[in-house]
Motif scaffolding. Sequence first.
Motif, PDB file in Angstrom:
ATOM      1  N   SER A   1      52.740  49.287  26.992  1.00 32.06           N
ATOM      2  CA  SER A   1      51.720  49.912  27.852  1.00 32.06           C
ATOM      3  C   SER A   1      50.331  49.782  27.218  1.00 32.06           C
ATOM      4  N   THR A   2      50.254  49.947  25.894  1.00 26.50           N
ATOM      5  CA  THR A   2      48.964  49.781  25.214  1.00 26.50           C
ATOM      6  C   THR A   2      48.482  48.352  25.394  1.00 26.50           C
ATOM      7  N   LEU A   3      49.441  47.415  25.214  1.00 33.49           N
ATOM      8  CA  LEU A   3      49.098  46.002  25.334  1.00 33.49           C
ATOM      9  C   LEU A   3      48.551  45.700  26.722  1.00 33.49           C
ATOM     10  N   ASP A   4      49.207  46.237  27.744  1.00 36.22           N
ATOM     11  CA  ASP A   4      48.757  46.043  29.129  1.00 36.22           C
ATOM     12  C   ASP A   4      47.334  46.532  29.330  1.00 36.22           C
ATOM     13  N   ALA A   5      47.053  47.716  28.801  1.00 38.07           N
ATOM     14  CA  ALA A   5      45.720  48.308  28.925  1.00 38.07           C
ATOM     15  C   ALA A   5      44.684  47.397  28.280  1.00 38.07           C
ATOM     16  N   LYS A   6      45.018  46.848  27.123  1.00 33.32           N
ATOM     17  CA  LYS A   6      44.086  45.956  26.417  1.00 33.32           C
ATOM     18  C   LYS A   6      43.843  44.689  27.220  1.00 33.32           C
ATOM     19  N   ARG A   7      44.936  44.186  27.830  1.00 32.13           N
ATOM     20  CA  ARG A   7      44.791  42.969  28.649  1.00 32.13           C
ATOM     21  C   ARG A   7      43.800  43.203  29.772  1.00 32.13           C
ATOM     22  N   LYS A   8      43.943  44.360  30.396  1.00 39.93           N
ATOM     23  CA  LYS A   8      43.044  44.691  31.513  1.00 39.93           C
ATOM     24  C   LYS A   8      41.584  44.702  31.039  1.00 39.93           C
ATOM     25  N   ILE A   9      41.371  45.303  29.894  1.00 34.08           N
ATOM     26  CA  ILE A   9      39.990  45.369  29.358  1.00 34.08           C
ATOM     27  C   ILE A   9      39.438  43.970  29.151  1.00 34.08           C
ATOM     28  N   GLN A  10      40.303  43.097  28.582  1.00 34.77           N
ATOM     29  CA  GLN A  10      39.872  41.723  28.313  1.00 34.77           C
ATOM     30  C   GLN A  10      39.489  41.013  29.610  1.00 34.77           C
ATOM     31  N   LEU A  11      40.293  41.210  30.663  1.00 37.59           N
ATOM     32  CA  LEU A  11      40.016  40.547  31.947  1.00 37.59           C
ATOM     33  C   LEU A  11      38.723  41.061  32.558  1.00 37.59           C
ATOM     34  N   GLU A  12      38.523  42.370  32.501  1.00 36.94           N
ATOM     35  CA  GLU A  12      37.281  42.964  33.018  1.00 36.94           C
ATOM     36  C   GLU A  12      36.068  42.359  32.337  1.00 36.94           C
ATOM     37  N   MET A  13      36.210  42.238  31.000  1.00 34.22           N
ATOM     38  CA  MET A  13      35.095  41.719  30.220  1.00 34.22           C
ATOM     39  C   MET A  13      34.797  40.272  30.585  1.00 34.22           C
TER      40      MET A  13
ATOM     41  N   LYS B   1      30.530  24.210  31.090  1.00 31.49           N
ATOM     42  CA  LYS B   1      31.221  24.402  29.817  1.00 31.49           C
ATOM     43  C   LYS B   1      31.639  25.868  29.641  1.00 31.49           C
ATOM     44  N   ALA B   2      30.667  26.761  29.920  1.00 37.86           N
ATOM     45  CA  ALA B   2      30.923  28.185  29.747  1.00 37.86           C
ATOM     46  C   ALA B   2      32.016  28.662  30.689  1.00 37.86           C
ATOM     47  N   LEU B   3      31.939  28.139  31.924  1.00 36.24           N
ATOM     48  CA  LEU B   3      32.910  28.539  32.940  1.00 36.24           C
ATOM     49  C   LEU B   3      34.324  28.137  32.509  1.00 36.24           C
ATOM     50  N   LYS B   4      34.404  26.924  31.944  1.00 38.38           N
ATOM     51  CA  LYS B   4      35.688  26.401  31.524  1.00 38.38           C
ATOM     52  C   LYS B   4      36.308  27.272  30.418  1.00 38.38           C
ATOM     53  N   SER B   5      35.449  27.656  29.491  1.00 36.72           N
ATOM     54  CA  SER B   5      35.943  28.467  28.368  1.00 36.72           C
ATOM     55  C   SER B   5      36.432  29.826  28.854  1.00 36.72           C
ATOM     56  N   ILE B   6      35.721  30.402  29.830  1.00 39.62           N
ATOM     57  CA  ILE B   6      36.142  31.704  30.373  1.00 39.62           C
ATOM     58  C   ILE B   6      37.494  31.581  31.061  1.00 39.62           C
ATOM     59  N   GLU B   7      37.626  30.475  31.828  1.00 39.61           N
ATOM     60  CA  GLU B   7      38.897  30.276  32.553  1.00 39.61           C
ATOM     61  C   GLU B   7      40.070  30.126  31.582  1.00 39.61           C
ATOM     62  N   GLU B   8      39.811  29.397  30.490  1.00 35.37           N
ATOM     63  CA  GLU B   8      40.868  29.216  29.487  1.00 35.37           C
ATOM     64  C   GLU B   8      41.330  30.553  28.913  1.00 35.37           C
ATOM     65  N   LYS B   9      40.348  31.398  28.631  1.00 33.97           N
ATOM     66  CA  LYS B   9      40.663  32.712  28.048  1.00 33.97           C
ATOM     67  C   LYS B   9      41.461  33.563  29.027  1.00 33.97           C
ATOM     68  N   GLU B  10      41.054  33.494  30.292  1.00 37.61           N
ATOM     69  CA  GLU B  10      41.763  34.267  31.320  1.00 37.61           C
ATOM     70  C   GLU B  10      43.225  33.838  31.398  1.00 37.61           C
ATOM     71  N   LEU B  11      43.400  32.510  31.332  1.00 41.33           N
ATOM     72  CA  LEU B  11      44.763  31.976  31.378  1.00 41.33           C
ATOM     73  C   LEU B  11      45.626  32.537  30.242  1.00 41.33           C
ATOM     74  N   LYS B  12      45.015  32.586  29.047  1.00 45.38           N
ATOM     75  CA  LYS B  12      45.739  33.053  27.853  1.00 45.38           C
ATOM     76  C   LYS B  12      46.216  34.487  28.019  1.00 45.38           C
ATOM     77  N   VAL B  13      45.332  35.296  28.628  1.00 45.15           N
ATOM     78  CA  VAL B  13      45.691  36.707  28.805  1.00 45.15           C
ATOM     79  C   VAL B  13      46.854  36.843  29.787  1.00 45.15           C
ATOM     80  N   LYS B  14      46.797  36.022  30.827  1.00 45.03           N
ATOM     81  CA  LYS B  14      47.805  36.154  31.882  1.00 45.03           C
ATOM     82  C   LYS B  14      49.175  35.610  31.480  1.00 45.03           C
ATOM     83  N   GLN B  15      49.225  34.775  30.460  1.00 42.68           N
ATOM     84  CA  GLN B  15      50.500  34.178  30.037  1.00 42.68           C
ATOM     85  C   GLN B  15      51.541  35.215  29.631  1.00 42.68           C
TER      86      GLN B  15
END
Lengths: 386, 292
Positions: free
Chosen positions: B242-254, B278-292
């Motif tokens: 549950s803590t991990l989930d909460a952190k994931r949400k924060i990361q996505l919001e950010m 370039k910036a957009l691509k990096s953000i998308e990559e990070k989002e993908l990582k969180v959702k995995q």
Amino acid sequence: MITLLYLIRYAMRDLWGKKVRTGLTALGIAIGIASLVSLFIVSLGLRARVGESINTLLGSSIIVRMRNSEPISIYVVHLLSNIPGVKKAVPVIIGSGLVESNNAFILAVPIDEIQSFQTIINGSSISSPRALECLMPKESATRMGISIGSTVRVVTQYAQEGVSFKVVGLSEVGGLLQAALAGPASVVAVSIEQGEKLLNKRGVADMILIRVNDPSNVSRVVNAIKLTYPNLAVSTEEDVLNQAQSILNTIDAVIFTISAISIVVAGVGTMNSVTMSIREKIREIGVLKSIGTSPAQILFIFLTEGVILGLLGGFLGSVFGIGLGYVVIKQVLPRMFRFEINLPFILSPEPFINGLVIAIAASFLSSLLPSLNASRIRPVEALRYE
Amino acid sequence: MSSPALECVNVSKTYILGRDIEVKALRNVSLRVDKGDFVSIIGPSGSGKSTLLHIAGTLDRPTSGRVLIDGVDVTELSESKLTAFRKNKIGFVFQFFNLITNLSAIENVMLPMLLSRRYTLREARLKALYLLRLVGFPEDRLRNTPNRLSGGQQQKVAIARALANNPTYILADEPTGNLDVSSSAEIIATLKLLNSFGNTIIIVTHNIELARVTNKILFMRDGCIYEEAPRSFLEHMPMDESTLDAKRKIQLEMLKLERENIERLFKNRLISSEAYEKALKSIEEKELKVKQ
């Protein structure tokens, strides 16, 4: 003993390591001490001078006045001279008037006594009781453009049209009567016969000066006068001296209060310096404590620093102060006022020792608090301090 | 050589930093160092090793537990008794050398002996000379003040000073922490030599190489002491789902905020289209990582 010497050496090296701060702090103390010491020297001179003047005038003489400040009949002079032990009773008339339109103090005494009141430095004394001749202080004569042989016009309440006197002699200024009674006005001395006319005091005197045969008889004569003439107020050299002393004590108190402020300022400077020194050394104090230096030894180190500063500043300040006192007595005071003040410069160890002791005491006291704080520093906190 | 030089029994130390803020620097630490030992205490910063060192050095008192040095219980001794105790029983070596700046090398070594009042000036000077020779301090530098000595030389003086009053043990806090490699090697060799001559030495360090030289290594973690390295420390990461989930949400919001920011910058022509891509691509990559 070796340990103490080692700690003293530590303190000295610490001070030596920051020469500028040490120098400035010592200078601050030196300035305070210099002002104190120079004032002390001036005060010593003043006391000596006043004592000397009173002694010149009175010696073992006695001054007699009426209790109610009325003039005394000249008849009393004869009565007093008959008291056993009395050598001579000298009537004195004093009053004020104008000499060539300047305020002046008129002193009239028998001409054979005139020189015990006024020291003649140029010219001669008054030739005869009836002569219209006078003595003037040299300084005021010079100021008014009067020289020996000139004629001056003396005006009083009772001789409003004025009487012309020939100036036959110039006297030294700074005598007791000049300083204590006349202030900046000049003293013009005339014969008592002329004084009687000028001040309308025929057959009376303002005071009587009694000279005794033997100085050891003074108190016996005083008692005899008091007993025989209860209306008369009698004062001896000692009384006058005591009065003068109490005035001088007041002056001293004011002077020393002012210089005490500079000592306090110097003390605050020392406190600041020692505090800074401790601040910079907090870590080192921690180390000293961790290798076994006791709180008392830490206290000793920083008190020693304070005392060395005081010693340095006190020595410098005392030397400066003696020099400054010399300059004030020899150069400043004789020129500062309209009348000359000539004080003796007395070189005694007293001002020097006083200056040193006060400096050391002040710096000791002001370094006590920061040093106590230093001794209480806990080693763990001190070692953590950057 | 089995009598204990230092014994800590259930020592705890709690710092109270403010209202309701307590830091437990030591938790029930028990420790025994025998005479002749060469012990190192190793641990990351904040593990409590400096606190333990201060308590072993009588510079600080434990909140609870007892400390015995050379058989004497020092826990309750008064400050002035502790000062005398420290002077004769404990030698300190610090990371930053901490020599007395306005005393020369030899005077620094003489100081503890003169403070103890057991030595005459002549004896103290001679003994200081022997000690400095022992640690390999160059004799032509005896009269130099610390600011005219190298780090290694300063640390040698510090070691000689620590030995001045024949202490029960020497406490060294990161003795090589501020030295270059060759100076460190010299200092380590010196400490080892001194131990072989019978001196008890306790070193606190986070330098594993230094620790390896010693006869006994103790590990500190979070106020506790271990005989063996607590390996499970890094693997054991307590974080539930549950803590991990909460952190994931924060990361996505950010990351969402980041994306809006980039789009605004691009719209206002504050960044080039390449930078935007370039910036957009990096953000998308990070989002993908969180959702995995």
